[in-house]
Design an enzyme around this catalytic site. Structure first.
Site, mmCIF file in Angstrom:
data_model
loop_
_atom_site.group_PDB
_atom_site.id
_atom_site.type_symbol
_atom_site.label_atom_id
_atom_site.label_comp_id
_atom_site.label_asym_id
_atom_site.label_seq_id
_atom_site.Cartn_x
_atom_site.Cartn_y
_atom_site.Cartn_z
ATOM 1 N N CYS A 84 0.827 -1.216 0.000
ATOM 2 C CA CYS A 84 0.000 0.000 0.000
ATOM 3 C C CYS A 84 0.858 1.262 0.000
ATOM 4 C CB CYS A 84 -0.935 -0.003 1.202
ATOM 5 S SG CYS A 84 -1.707 -1.603 1.479
ATOM 6 N N HIS A 338 -8.832 3.728 -1.493
ATOM 7 C CA HIS A 338 -7.476 3.202 -1.342
ATOM 8 C C HIS A 338 -7.122 2.298 -2.516
ATOM 9 C CE1 HIS A 338 -3.828 1.766 0.255
ATOM 10 N NE2 HIS A 338 -4.282 0.798 1.042
#
Lengths: 396, 131
Positions: A84, A338
């Protein structure tokens, strides 16, 4: 140390379910915005770093597909992965390539098309993002499960509650509702969050960031080029990075992310920011709130609050505009969305716009000192990248 | 897909066996062939103590496909009495009664079965200690 490096252009697509476009089309939306923002053409970009965690989106060579479609080929490119935090890693590499004097202008492009695969497949892929064999495969621990272990430990040690966690989500949605690029543009209440189903106790659906498609781009240049392009370059004042253990069982604490703490110290040192109270100079921050607990841990790892007092910032609403330090005025990962590999450049694009006073008025932070901070975590504190931006030139 | 790794690591799972550094005494589970703390390559197999305490835990309601028929289930980080930290599922436990600091003991259990042949994998789970 190398040359000073500035951000001269940023791009950020609408985040959400983007079934209307394919991967290179989505990337181009962000690349085009960044080129226009910088006043550059494709031929001016000398190197392209593409961040993409991949797996769910079928293109094994995203950098090549994007470079061709966007007209950036035949310039050199590479795809990077730091889970991420891939996006911040891409900006770091683009920065380093310019700082080293190797090229004058480089671009970081973040892209993720998570909705190309069905949700269970995506959940499966993300769940493997730790130590595959000893956590996911043998014991069925999932990605929300990793952060849930931190949430339980934090709540048990400091008396934080599930309502406190929900208050983080309420803030994210409050600002997401004011960001036209956010996936969720609707406010929520603590009651609505508390009524959502458990995913990994004590984390509920509204504690979790969504599955998102999105693309982002950041163009960086050396001082000479930056000064030709713009009167208001946003300088990269410092980058800190660190790595945590693959196995969570090898860690010494579950109430902070050790890699995040270390990366913050390194970034503050490089940027010359007083670590006793960084909120004195940082006007606005984007922190990695993949889960609500992660935002509270970030406050403490970044020294915005003492250990155990991050939850107080939430209760006292100190991270809204007007508080001690405004955090995630974009809506954060929770509400803005995200798209794994695009999140880092997305944070840096958002903060560049914040520093230039050009985001929507009701979510614009007051810019006093001209410093902003992006805190981007990969996995569960497996990768940590912290990028500090400044309106004042770092040195020289 | 992972039958080979399941087989390769069967002893560690069956015996709850880790490794110990002969020089500095650091213990690891899963085992290592080199000590990350002191750098020594003199490691020996060691059967880990079967009692410990819950450091943190979660209950998984949204499981990976392979574990879907077992959900919800509790997963915990456990600190064994010798200080070694391990991850594992809790079993024979009421979710509402799990607490940080709760005393648990290792027990040999089926971890899961998968694949067309119902490939069964055994290993260690933890249950509350009955005082």
């Amino acid at each position: 140390m190398g040359e000073n490096v500035a951000i001269v252009g940023v791009g950020h697509t609408k985040f959400g379910v983007r079934n209307d476009v394919n991967m290179p089309e989505l990337a181009w939306e962000a690349i085009k915005q960044a080129l226009l923002d910088a006043g550059l053409e494709q031929k001016d970009i000398e190197y392209v770093v593409v961040s993409n965690a991949g797996g769910w989106s079928s293109e094994p060579l995203p950098a090549v597909v994007i470079a061709e479609y966007s007209g950036l080929a035949p310039k050199g490119t590479v795809r990077v992965e730091a889970a991420c935090a891939s996006g911040s890693a891409a900006v770091k590499l683009a920065h380093d390539i310019v700082a080293s004097g190797h090229v004058d202008i480089a671009m970081a492009v973040g892209i993720e098309k998570m909705n190309e695969s069905p949700t269970p497949t995506v959940v499966e892929f993300i769940g493997r993002a730790g130590n595959y064999f000893w956590e996911f495969h043998n014991f069925g621990l999932t990605f929300p499960g990793y952060y849930a272990l931190y949430a339980t430990a934090y709540m048990s040690k400091y008396g934080a509650t599930e309502e406190d966690l929900c208050k983080v989500a309420v803030k994210s949605h409050y600002y997401g509702a004011r960001n036209p690029k956010a996936q969720f543009q609707k406010e929520i209440t603590v009651e609505k969050c508390m009524a959502s189903r458990y995913i990994a106790w004590p984390l509920k659906l509204f504690d979790c960031s969504p599955i998102t498609d999105g693309a982002t781009a950041v163009i960086v240049a050396n001082e000479k080029v930056a000064k030709q392009l713009t009167d208001t370059p946003v300088w990269i004042a410092g980058i800190g990075h660190a790595t945590g253990t693959s196995n969570l069982s090898k860690r010494t604490t579950f109430t902070s992310l050790e890699a995040g703490t270390l990366a913050a110290e390194l970034a503050y040192k490089k940027a010359g920011i007083d670590m006793d109270d960084p909120t004195k100079v940082i006007d606005v921050a984007e922190v990695h709130d993949c889960f609500t607990i992660a935002e509270i841990l970030a406050y403490e790892d970044l020294r915005f609050a003492k250990r155990g007092e991050g939850v107080k910032l939430v209760r006292e609403e100190q991270t809204y505009i007007g508080g001690k330090i405004p955090v995630n005025l974009s809506g954060g990962l929770k509400a803005k969305g995200h798209p794994i590999g695009a999140t880092g450049e997305g944070m840096i694009a958002e903060l560049t716009n914040q520093l230039k006073n050009r985001v929507e008025k009701d979510r614009q932070a007051p810019i006093k000192n001209g410093y902003a901070l992006a805190h981007n975590i990969g996995g569960t504190g497996h990768y940590a990248y912290i990028t500090i931006l400044s309106l004042s030139k770092p040195r020289g | 897909m992972t039958e080979i790794s399941d087989w390769r690591k069967r002893i560690e799972r069956y015996r709850f066996q880790g490794s110990e550094c002969v020089k500095c005494g650091a213990r690891y589970y899963p085992s290592r062939i080199k000590c990350i703390k002191c750098g020594s390559e003199e490691m020996r197999d060691v059967e880990l103590p079967r009692r410990g305490r819950v450091v943190s835990y979660t209950v998984i309601y949204n499981p990976p496909k392979k574990f879907s028929k077992y959900a919800p289930y509790a997963v915990a980080l456990i600190e064994l009495v010798d200080g070694t930290r391990v991850l594992g599922q809790l079993t024979d436990v009421d979710f509402d009664k799990i607490r940080v600091g709760m005393e648990v003991e290792a027990t040999f259990r089926k971890l899961y079965e998968y694949g067309e042949d119902g490939h069964i994998v055994y290993g260690t789970k933890f249950r509350p200690v009955v005082s």
